[in-house]
Design an enzyme around this catalytic site. Structure first.
Site, PDB file in Angstrom:
ATOM      1  CG  HIS A 152       5.865   4.335  11.486  1.00 42.56           C
ATOM      2  ND1 HIS A 152       5.814   3.075  12.002  1.00 42.56           N
ATOM      3  CD2 HIS A 152       5.430   4.244  10.206  1.00 42.56           C
ATOM      4  CE1 HIS A 152       5.366   2.248  11.068  1.00 42.56           C
ATOM      5  NE2 HIS A 152       5.134   2.935   9.971  1.00 42.56           N
ATOM      6  CD  GLU A 178       0.641   4.239   4.703  1.00 43.00           C
ATOM      7  OE1 GLU A 178       1.835   4.458   4.979  1.00 43.00           O
ATOM      8  OE2 GLU A 178      -0.301   4.957   5.122  1.00 43.00           O
ATOM      9  CG  HIS A 217       9.968   5.752  11.189  1.00 42.28           C
ATOM     10  ND1 HIS A 217      10.252   6.765  10.303  1.00 42.28           N
ATOM     11  CD2 HIS A 217       9.573   4.702  10.430  1.00 42.28           C
ATOM     12  CE1 HIS A 217      10.027   6.353   9.064  1.00 42.28           C
ATOM     13  NE2 HIS A 217       9.619   5.106   9.113  1.00 42.28           N
ATOM     14  CD  GLU A 257       0.032  -6.731   2.868  1.00 37.63           C
ATOM     15  OE1 GLU A 257       0.603  -7.358   3.765  1.00 37.63           O
ATOM     16  OE2 GLU A 257       0.197  -5.495   2.687  1.00 37.63           O
ATOM     17  NE  ARG A 311       3.101  10.379   5.356  1.00 38.41           N
ATOM     18  CZ  ARG A 311       4.248  10.983   5.082  1.00 38.41           C
ATOM     19  NH1 ARG A 311       4.333  12.296   5.144  1.00 38.41           N
ATOM     20  NH2 ARG A 311       5.305  10.282   4.721  1.00 38.41           N
ATOM     21  CG  ASP A 328      -0.140  -0.154   2.542  1.00 39.91           C
ATOM     22  OD1 ASP A 328       1.102  -0.046   2.522  1.00 39.91           O
ATOM     23  OD2 ASP A 328      -0.779  -0.395   3.584  1.00 39.91           O
TER      24      ASP A 328
END
Length: 381
Positions: free
Chosen positions: A212, A131, A244, A117, A214, A95
């Site tokens: 992490h 994603e 991260h 996936e 966003r 993604d």
């Protein structure tokens, strides 16, 4: 059959490594691997561990680049490779912006795309961001949809993807996880990693944190950091947080969590070290997608610091729980798993929700390649 496999992030590298090895062992397969150059330090560790030979490196990273910069440089870089190499298939995973941009470049060149996936959905186009939308937009481009679960297949069918273009194969991430667990065991690396993390005490439960996302940047991320600080205040638990590299993660994490003797903020660790920490943990606090899958295979409870997840199977099985980014909710959920043995026992169950370690072989078959007796007989470097 000429195949180009493109990836940029560590999760992509982990999940594609077993597939790359399987395909390269099959008669008639000419497989080339392209890195975009994102997350180079973390991706290089994965490529080295799994012994993956790389053929192309786009080196797209620039300081302070945007998502659009990543997508644009991937699009043009992959296009140049497609023009010169003319593959029969392009394989993308998951993604990421890399996945969508590569699929679009292949579409422009009329090259078939196989999406590993495929079919996961959270139902919210902004979570996970970007994603969820990357994955959704890759679907109409792909010619072959390699779904990890029956739920993912149902999502694709609901979007009118033809039945004959979908294969339920399991998740290659479980292939990689099982290989890493076997490698750690066979090479007796428990003492090696124990020496690397000497601050971990056997008498104290370990909470592994990865965070992490966003969409959590800003106040939500500060709240989750404050929740971790609350949990650690009692000094009866060890927290390990591989932080991260994104500055939007590092600034609040180090500002809020530095200085606590039992909160160990470490640099991003290589994949086998992360697996070792996950095995050693009592439970995992995360906003990552892949770790939700891996934890269920390891029998580790997961508290997911998101409001929605595209890995709903583990939530329904009761081995993971959505806790969002609320300081109070995260704190209470962590304390429950630390102190309530009945709650812990209900969640600490190994369940094969996402794969059985044979996804890579099934994908090779779905591509129409003849099998090789040595297709899975390889070991991490």
């Amino acid at each position: 059959m000429r195949i180009l496999i493109v990836f940029g992030t560590r999760p992509e590298a982990v999940k594609l490594a077993p597939l790359i090895h399987d395909l390269r062992q099959r008669p008639g397969a000419d497989v080339e691997v392209c890195l975009t150059g994102q997350h180079r330090e973390m991706v290089t560790q994965v490529v080295s561990f799994f012994g993956v030979d790389v053929d192309h490196d786009l080196e797209i990273m620039r300081p302070n680049q945007t998502l659009s910069d990543v997508a644009a440089r991937t699009l043009t870089g992959v296009d140049r490779i497609l023009e010169s190499r003319r593959p029969d298939w392009v394989i993308v995973q998951g993604d990421t912006s890399t996945c969508l941009a590569t699929a679009l470049a292949a579409f422009h060149r009329k090259v078939r795309v196989a999406h590993v996936e495929a079919g996961l959905r959270s139902g919210d186009p902004h979570a996970p961001f970007p994603e969820e939308m990357n994955r959704v937009l890759t679907t109409p481009i792909a010619s072959l949809h390699l779904a990890p679960t029956s739920r993912a297949k149902a999502n694709l069918r609901a979007e009118r993807v033809p039945e004959d273009r979908i294969r339920v194969v399991g998740n290659t991430g479980i292939d990689a996880l099982l290989l890493a667990v076997q490698t750690l065991r066979d090479r007796g690396l428990d003492a090696t990693y124990g020496a690397r993390f000497p601050f971990l005490r056997p008498s104290r439960p370990l909470v592994l944190v990865t965070g992490h996302r966003r969409e959590s940047f800003g106040q939500p991320f500060e709240e989750l950091c404050e929740a971790i600080r609350d949990v650690a205040t009692g000094d009866d638990v060890d927290v390990v947080y591989p932080v991260h590299l994104n500055p939007n993660v590092r600034e609040p994490v180090f500002r809020i969590l530095s200085g606590l003797s039992n909160v160990h903020l470490v640099e991003p660790v290589e994949y086998p070290a992360l697996v070792w920490l996950a095995q050693r943990s009592r439970f995992i606090l995360t906003d990552s997608g892949g770790i939700q899958e891996e934890a269920s295979a390891l029998g580790k409870p997961v508290l997911v610091m998101r409001d929605v997840t595209e890995r709903q199977e583990s939530v329904e099985a009761g081995v993971s729980r959505l806790v969002g980014t609320s300081r109070e909710v995260i704190r209470e959920a962590c304390n429950s798993l630390l102190r309530d043995e009945a709650t812990y026992a209900r969640m600490a169950r190994r369940v094969d929700l996402y794969g059985d370690g044979k996804a890579s072989a099934r994908i090779g078959d779905a591509l129409g390649l003849p099998p090789s007796g040595a297709s899975r007989e390889w070991a991490a470097a």
